[in-house]
Design an enzyme around this catalytic site. Structure first.
Site, PDB file in Angstrom:
ATOM      1  N   THR A  17       0.667  -1.144  -0.120  1.00  0.00           N
ATOM      2  CA  THR A  17      -0.037  -0.037   0.304  1.00  0.00           C
ATOM      3  C   THR A  17       0.833   1.319   0.026  1.00  0.00           C
ATOM      4  O   THR A  17       0.325   2.375   0.075  1.00  0.00           O
ATOM      5  CB  THR A  17      -0.960   0.038   1.201  1.00  0.00           C
ATOM      6  OG1 THR A  17      -0.108  -0.097   2.456  1.00  0.00           O
ATOM      7  CG2 THR A  17      -1.812  -1.051   1.153  1.00  0.00           C
ATOM      8  N   GLY A  18       2.101   1.108   0.012  1.00  0.00           N
ATOM      9  CA  GLY A  18       3.254   2.201   0.097  1.00  0.00           C
ATOM     10  C   GLY A  18       3.414   3.001  -1.434  1.00  0.00           C
ATOM     11  O   GLY A  18       2.920   2.383  -2.261  1.00  0.00           O
ATOM     12  N   ASP A 180      19.882  -1.622  -5.759  1.00  0.00           N
ATOM     13  CA  ASP A 180      20.442  -0.303  -6.079  1.00  0.00           C
ATOM     14  C   ASP A 180      20.151   0.144  -7.429  1.00  0.00           C
ATOM     15  O   ASP A 180      20.257  -0.277  -8.393  1.00  0.00           O
ATOM     16  CB  ASP A 180      21.807  -0.504  -5.953  1.00  0.00           C
ATOM     17  CG  ASP A 180      22.335   0.904  -6.149  1.00  0.00           C
ATOM     18  OD1 ASP A 180      21.744   1.902  -6.787  1.00  0.00           O
ATOM     19  OD2 ASP A 180      23.613   1.443  -5.667  1.00  0.00           O
ATOM     20  N   HIS A 181      18.671   0.821  -7.302  1.00  0.00           N
ATOM     21  CA  HIS A 181      17.810   1.290  -8.637  1.00  0.00           C
ATOM     22  C   HIS A 181      18.957   1.808  -9.528  1.00  0.00           C
ATOM     23  O   HIS A 181      18.748   1.844 -11.028  1.00  0.00           O
ATOM     24  CB  HIS A 181      16.748   1.968  -8.375  1.00  0.00           C
ATOM     25  CG  HIS A 181      16.751   3.415  -8.012  1.00  0.00           C
ATOM     26  ND1 HIS A 181      16.975   3.698  -6.551  1.00  0.00           N
ATOM     27  CD2 HIS A 181      17.147   4.624  -8.602  1.00  0.00           C
ATOM     28  CE1 HIS A 181      17.177   5.150  -6.466  1.00  0.00           C
ATOM     29  NE2 HIS A 181      17.334   5.500  -7.822  1.00  0.00           N
ATOM     30  N   HIS A 243      24.885   4.217  -4.156  1.00  0.00           N
ATOM     31  CA  HIS A 243      24.825   4.547  -5.616  1.00  0.00           C
ATOM     32  C   HIS A 243      26.173   5.147  -6.114  1.00  0.00           C
ATOM     33  O   HIS A 243      26.511   4.785  -7.209  1.00  0.00           O
ATOM     34  CB  HIS A 243      23.824   5.760  -5.756  1.00  0.00           C
ATOM     35  CG  HIS A 243      22.234   5.541  -5.404  1.00  0.00           C
ATOM     36  ND1 HIS A 243      21.701   4.186  -5.444  1.00  0.00           N
ATOM     37  CD2 HIS A 243      21.528   6.239  -4.812  1.00  0.00           C
ATOM     38  CE1 HIS A 243      20.474   4.229  -4.889  1.00  0.00           C
ATOM     39  NE2 HIS A 243      20.318   5.229  -4.588  1.00  0.00           N
TER      40      HIS A 243
END
Length: 492
Positions: A17-18, A180-181, A243
């Site tokens: 739900t986030g 790590d997007h 990152h």
């Protein structure tokens, strides 16, 4: 083992739900289905505390797709694969009920017992959930089980070690996918290709020909509604530890002997091991920390960090970090890697600039003028592409040269539609390809490098400076490069 195409699985999203699920995960799954990357044999189970029904959850998923993608094709069919399970992460009966649901869905969708558990929620629950998943039998299936974890993975090395120990009691390292997007971004993945697939660059990729490398990740936004989280984190933990150090590792790694997950990770780990530790007394010399003050963004006044909601009015939290990293190995000895990242800066940009050394003498440049260096610029966001800055002859009688730029931009290539980072990473996870996820060794070495810097700041061994919102950071960051005879290259 990597499956080549059309993987099938039940994806369990804890924290469904986030904001992350709504903005990134649901649209990514939709694109994977739409592009026929994954099989129709899939289901998604949303897990959270809210007492939603399946219908409410599916409406939320539908709203997410229409908002982010402005699409509604086959949405009812797509959302029919989504199911909701109200959940208490500390209650064993919740896990038993969830397991019954997963077994039913496995039969319905023929997913061969394959399960992904995606933890898109507060990190304090990671260990509890992982251990309960094993204890209550949710990982005991005839297929594979994988655990996907969002950052932060701990807030320092000891907390990361504790968390890792808790998770490793339930999952093996090869089952754990630490997101790590940045590693899912097209041009970050292209760093290796640019280096290792081009005879033009690889022979020059060393301290004989490169004078410095700069990595910039700047944001125009402030902390928005994340003040409470950011007060505990700051830019060093939020950006540098993961990152920024990941991009440095990709830029500095040796060519792997094979393009396999283990070999690529092994070379990245060697870079992180070779980072020169920053001692207490040197922190102020090698790292600048700043905090945004009030200023103007898009001709509108904005408040300082200390005046943001849920932020201490005497806060010492940094919203900006600039650093000089040195890598003590044969290839990179003497070459500084400069990094900077911050909020409320003049432009949104993630960019890498490789500056090559000057030639001994330039016969085609005006006497008395400095010779512009050759630059390789890798644009990661918001635009994607590569720029190569060379010197060429001006169209005049003097015969002098001037810088010219050769540009390749994905944004202008017809038919190019770069997948979103989460889409690529979800797909990789379903296929069992962990190359673009962070191994525990990388996490541990990153914290080992960052912790002494953080500790020195807590002990007051480096001043916190400020910078106006809408600027490119504090003047001290400019001076750090100036002392070495360099300058930050513009992000625009």
């Amino acid at each position: 083992m990597i499956t080549q195409e059309h993987p099938k699985a039940v994806i369990v999203i804890f924290g469904a739900t986030g904001d992350l699920a709504k903005r990134k995960l649901f649209p990514s799954i939709y694109r994977l289905v739409k592009n026929k990357k994954i099989s129709e044999n899939f289901a998604v189970v949303g897990v959270a505390r809210r007492p939603w029904t399946n219908e409410e959850f599916r409406q939320n998923v539908s709203d997410s797709i229409q908002t982010s993608m402005k699409e509604s094709a086959n949405l009812d069919e797509f959302t029919s694969h989504f199911h909701y399970h109200p959940f208490d992460v500390t209650n064993p009966s919740s896990y038993l009920e969830l397991n019954d649901l997963l077994n039913d869905l496995n039969t319905t969708y023929k997913t061969e017992g394959n399960r992904i558990f995606y933890l898109a929620m507060a990190p304090e629950f990671f260990g509890t959930i992982a251990q309960n998943l094993k204890k209550e039998g949710l990982t005991a299936t005839e297929g594979w089980s994988r655990l996907v974890i969002e950052k932060p993975f701990g807030h320092d090395l000891p907390s990361a070690q504790t968390l890792n120990q808790e998770i490793r009691e339930a999952f093996n390292e090869d089952q754990i996918y630490r997101i790590d997007h940045y590693l899912g971004k097209e041009m970050v993945q292209n760093i290796e290709v640019i280096r290792f697939a081009n005879a033009l660059f690889e022979p020059l990729w060393n301290n004989r020909y490169i004078s410095n490398i700069q990595v910039t990740s700047s944001e125009v936004l402030g902390v928005e509604d994340r003040g409470r989280y950011y007060e505990k984190s700051g830019a060093l933990r939020d950006m540098v530890q993961n990152h920024m150090l990941q991009m440095v590792a990709l830029l500095a790694m040796e060519p792997p002997i094979k393009l396999t997950t283990d070999e690529i990770r092994s070379e990245k780990v060697k870079v992180l091991r070779a980072l020169r530790p920053v001692k207490d007394d040197d922190v102020a010399k090698y790292f600048i920390r700043g905090q945004y003050d009030s200023g103007e963004m898009a001709n509108e006044p904005v408040v300082s960090y200390r005046n943001e909601s849920n932020v201490d009015d005497q806060s010492q939290t940094e919203t900006y970090v600039a650093g000089k990293l040195l890598i003590d190995n044969f290839r990179w000895a003497g070459v500084p890697f400069y990094i900077r990242t911050g909020k409320r800066m003049a432009a949104k940009s993630t960019k890498i600039v490789v500056q090559f050394k000057d030639i001994p003498m330039n016969l085609y440049y005006n006497k008395g003028a400095s010779v512009p260096p050759n630059l390789l610029v890798i644009h990661i966001q918001p635009e994607e592409g590569i720029t190569l800055q060379l010197n060429a002859k001006k169209d005049d009688d003097a015969g002098y040269s001037q810088p010219v730029k050769l540009d390749l931009s994905n944004n202008f290539l017809e038919g190019i539609n770069t997948p979103e980072a989460y889409e690529k990473l979800l797909y990789d996870c379903m296929r069992g390809d962990a190359t673009n996820f962070t191994h525990w060794d990388e996490v541990a070495l990153s914290w080992s490098y960052v912790d002494p810097i953080s500790d020195a700041w807590k002990e007051g061994k480096a001043n916190l400076t400020t910078y106006p919102s809408g600027s490119m950071g504090p003047k001290e960051a400019e001076e750090m490069l100036k002392k070495d005879g360099f300058k930050w290259w513009p992000v625009n």
